[in-house]
Motif scaffolding. Structure first.
Motif, PDB file in Angstrom:
ATOM      1  N   LYS A   1       4.776  -3.069  42.864  1.00 19.15           N
ATOM      2  CA  LYS A   1       4.248  -2.826  41.523  1.00 19.15           C
ATOM      3  C   LYS A   1       3.182  -3.832  41.115  1.00 19.15           C
ATOM      4  CE  LYS A   1       6.979  -2.069  38.126  1.00 19.15           C
ATOM      5  NZ  LYS A   1       8.079  -2.090  37.162  1.00 19.15           N
ATOM      6  N   ILE A   2       3.263  -5.059  41.628  1.00 18.59           N
ATOM      7  CA  ILE A   2       2.348  -6.124  41.216  1.00 18.59           C
ATOM      8  C   ILE A   2       1.183  -6.210  42.183  1.00 18.59           C
ATOM      9  CG2 ILE A   2       2.116  -8.612  40.928  1.00 18.59           C
ATOM     10  CD1 ILE A   2       4.895  -8.704  39.862  1.00 18.59           C
ATOM     11  N   GLU A   3      -0.011  -6.305  41.606  1.00 17.36           N
ATOM     12  CA  GLU A   3      -1.215  -6.444  42.408  1.00 17.36           C
ATOM     13  C   GLU A   3      -1.810  -7.819  42.134  1.00 17.36           C
ATOM     14  OE1 GLU A   3      -5.598  -4.598  42.102  1.00 17.36           O
ATOM     15  OE2 GLU A   3      -3.989  -3.134  42.272  1.00 17.36           O
ATOM     16  N   PHE A   4      -1.883  -8.645  43.162  1.00 15.30           N
ATOM     17  CA  PHE A   4      -2.439  -9.983  43.038  1.00 15.30           C
ATOM     18  C   PHE A   4      -3.941  -9.937  43.298  1.00 15.30           C
ATOM     19  CE2 PHE A   4       1.995 -10.912  44.144  1.00 15.30           C
ATOM     20  CZ  PHE A   4       2.304 -11.829  43.159  1.00 15.30           C
ATOM     21  N   GLU A   5      -4.671 -10.813  42.618  1.00 13.12           N
ATOM     22  CA  GLU A   5      -6.105 -10.916  42.886  1.00 13.12           C
ATOM     23  C   GLU A   5      -6.341 -11.497  44.276  1.00 13.12           C
ATOM     24  OE1 GLU A   5      -7.915 -13.049  39.718  1.00 13.12           O
ATOM     25  OE2 GLU A   5      -7.407 -11.541  38.241  1.00 13.12           O
TER      26      GLU A   5
ATOM     27  N   ARG B   1      -0.903  -8.588  22.901  1.00 12.70           N
ATOM     28  CA  ARG B   1      -0.948  -7.854  24.166  1.00 12.70           C
ATOM     29  C   ARG B   1       0.361  -8.087  24.897  1.00 12.70           C
ATOM     30  NH1 ARG B   1      -3.062 -11.553  28.495  1.00 12.70           N
ATOM     31  NH2 ARG B   1      -3.343 -13.502  27.419  1.00 12.70           N
ATOM     32  N   PRO B   2       0.830  -7.087  25.618  1.00 14.05           N
ATOM     33  CA  PRO B   2       2.098  -7.262  26.344  1.00 14.05           C
ATOM     34  C   PRO B   2       1.904  -8.077  27.618  1.00 14.05           C
ATOM     35  CG  PRO B   2       1.241  -5.074  26.719  1.00 14.05           C
ATOM     36  CD  PRO B   2       0.315  -5.731  25.729  1.00 14.05           C
ATOM     37  N   ILE B   3       2.856  -8.942  27.895  1.00 15.04           N
ATOM     38  CA  ILE B   3       2.903  -9.663  29.160  1.00 15.04           C
ATOM     39  C   ILE B   3       4.326  -9.565  29.696  1.00 15.04           C
ATOM     40  CG2 ILE B   3       1.026 -11.274  28.656  1.00 15.04           C
ATOM     41  CD1 ILE B   3       3.200 -13.379  28.137  1.00 15.04           C
ATOM     42  N   TYR B   4       4.470  -9.750  30.968  1.00 12.14           N
ATOM     43  CA  TYR B   4       5.778  -9.672  31.604  1.00 12.14           C
ATOM     44  C   TYR B   4       6.108 -11.014  32.251  1.00 12.14           C
ATOM     45  CZ  TYR B   4       5.351  -4.686  30.904  1.00 12.14           C
ATOM     46  OH  TYR B   4       5.204  -3.460  30.328  1.00 12.14           O
ATOM     47  N   LEU B   5       7.319 -11.443  32.070  1.00 12.20           N
ATOM     48  CA  LEU B   5       7.809 -12.659  32.700  1.00 12.20           C
ATOM     49  C   LEU B   5       8.773 -12.266  33.805  1.00 12.20           C
ATOM     50  CD1 LEU B   5       8.603 -14.914  29.620  1.00 12.20           C
ATOM     51  CD2 LEU B   5       6.646 -15.059  31.125  1.00 12.20           C
ATOM     52  N   HIS B   6       8.620 -12.883  34.954  1.00 13.38           N
ATOM     53  CA  HIS B   6       9.519 -12.673  36.087  1.00 13.38           C
ATOM     54  C   HIS B   6      10.016 -14.052  36.498  1.00 13.38           C
ATOM     55  CE1 HIS B   6       7.754  -8.635  36.407  1.00 13.38           C
ATOM     56  NE2 HIS B   6       6.595  -9.250  36.248  1.00 13.38           N
TER      57      HIS B   6
ATOM     58  N   PHE C   1      12.113 -16.297  38.834  1.00 16.28           N
ATOM     59  CA  PHE C   1      12.767 -16.367  40.132  1.00 16.28           C
ATOM     60  C   PHE C   1      13.530 -17.680  40.213  1.00 16.28           C
ATOM     61  CE2 PHE C   1       8.976 -13.779  40.655  1.00 16.28           C
ATOM     62  CZ  PHE C   1       9.498 -12.646  41.247  1.00 16.28           C
ATOM     63  N   ASN C   2      14.317 -17.846  41.227  1.00 15.89           N
ATOM     64  CA  ASN C   2      15.074 -19.086  41.374  1.00 15.89           C
ATOM     65  C   ASN C   2      14.176 -20.279  41.693  1.00 15.89           C
ATOM     66  OD1 ASN C   2      14.603 -17.903  43.929  1.00 15.89           O
ATOM     67  ND2 ASN C   2      16.215 -19.139  44.834  1.00 15.89           N
ATOM     68  N   ASP C   3      12.919 -20.027  42.090  1.00 15.88           N
ATOM     69  CA  ASP C   3      12.030 -21.136  42.439  1.00 15.88           C
ATOM     70  C   ASP C   3      10.685 -21.120  41.721  1.00 15.88           C
ATOM     71  OD1 ASP C   3      11.109 -18.900  43.714  1.00 15.88           O
ATOM     72  OD2 ASP C   3      10.706 -19.892  45.610  1.00 15.88           O
ATOM     73  N   CYS C   4      10.387 -20.088  40.925  1.00 11.98           N
ATOM     74  CA  CYS C   4       9.107 -20.050  40.214  1.00 11.98           C
ATOM     75  C   CYS C   4       9.177 -19.064  39.054  1.00 11.98           C
ATOM     76  CB  CYS C   4       7.970 -19.682  41.168  1.00 11.98           C
ATOM     77  SG  CYS C   4       8.118 -18.027  41.840  1.00 11.98           S
ATOM     78  N   LEU C   5       8.158 -19.130  38.207  1.00 12.53           N
ATOM     79  CA  LEU C   5       8.004 -18.229  37.077  1.00 12.53           C
ATOM     80  C   LEU C   5       6.679 -17.511  37.244  1.00 12.53           C
ATOM     81  CD1 LEU C   5       8.871 -17.166  34.255  1.00 12.53           C
ATOM     82  CD2 LEU C   5       7.629 -19.112  33.299  1.00 12.53           C
ATOM     83  N   LEU C   6       6.705 -16.178  37.192  1.00 19.76           N
ATOM     84  CA  LEU C   6       5.507 -15.374  37.383  1.00 19.76           C
ATOM     85  C   LEU C   6       5.200 -14.659  36.080  1.00 19.76           C
ATOM     86  CD1 LEU C   6       3.388 -14.093  39.332  1.00 19.76           C
ATOM     87  CD2 LEU C   6       5.088 -12.337  39.801  1.00 19.76           C
ATOM     88  N   LEU C   7       3.975 -14.800  35.593  1.00 20.96           N
ATOM     89  CA  LEU C   7       3.500 -14.081  34.417  1.00 20.96           C
ATOM     90  C   LEU C   7       2.592 -12.965  34.895  1.00 20.96           C
ATOM     91  CD1 LEU C   7       2.512 -17.145  32.237  1.00 20.96           C
ATOM     92  CD2 LEU C   7       4.565 -15.773  32.015  1.00 20.96           C
TER      93      LEU C   7
END
Length: 83
Positions: free
Chosen positions: A25-29, A65-70, A72-78
């Protein structure tokens, strides 16, 4: 002990499936960050509303604007939805 091992393996597989689904689902630059890892697992995820304050005009202008937080046990992804 056998039941405990089976439950741990099922939990590990569920975690891996969540990471695979999320990576689709996530597309990284740039593909520098490997999302799927043996040791990584998703702890919590959800949608938040980001507030942007514009100070360019004489009056304060607030946009959302909507943002999503994910988490993880070792990092935080916005992330944000693709426009």
């Amino acid at each position: 002990q056998l039941i405990k091992d089976c439950n741990e393996n099922v939990q590990r597989m569920k975690s891996t499936e969540e990471l695979i689904y999320l990576s689709q689902k996530i597309e990284f630059e740039c593909k520098i960050f490997p999302l799927i890892s043996q040791s990584r697992r998703l702890v919590k995820c959800g949608e938040l509303t980001a507030l942007d304050f514009s100070t360019l005009s004489p009056k304060w202008k607030v946009t959302t604007r909507p943002i999503y937080l994910h988490l993880f046990n070792d990092c935080l992804l916005l992330s944000r939805p693709k426009e």
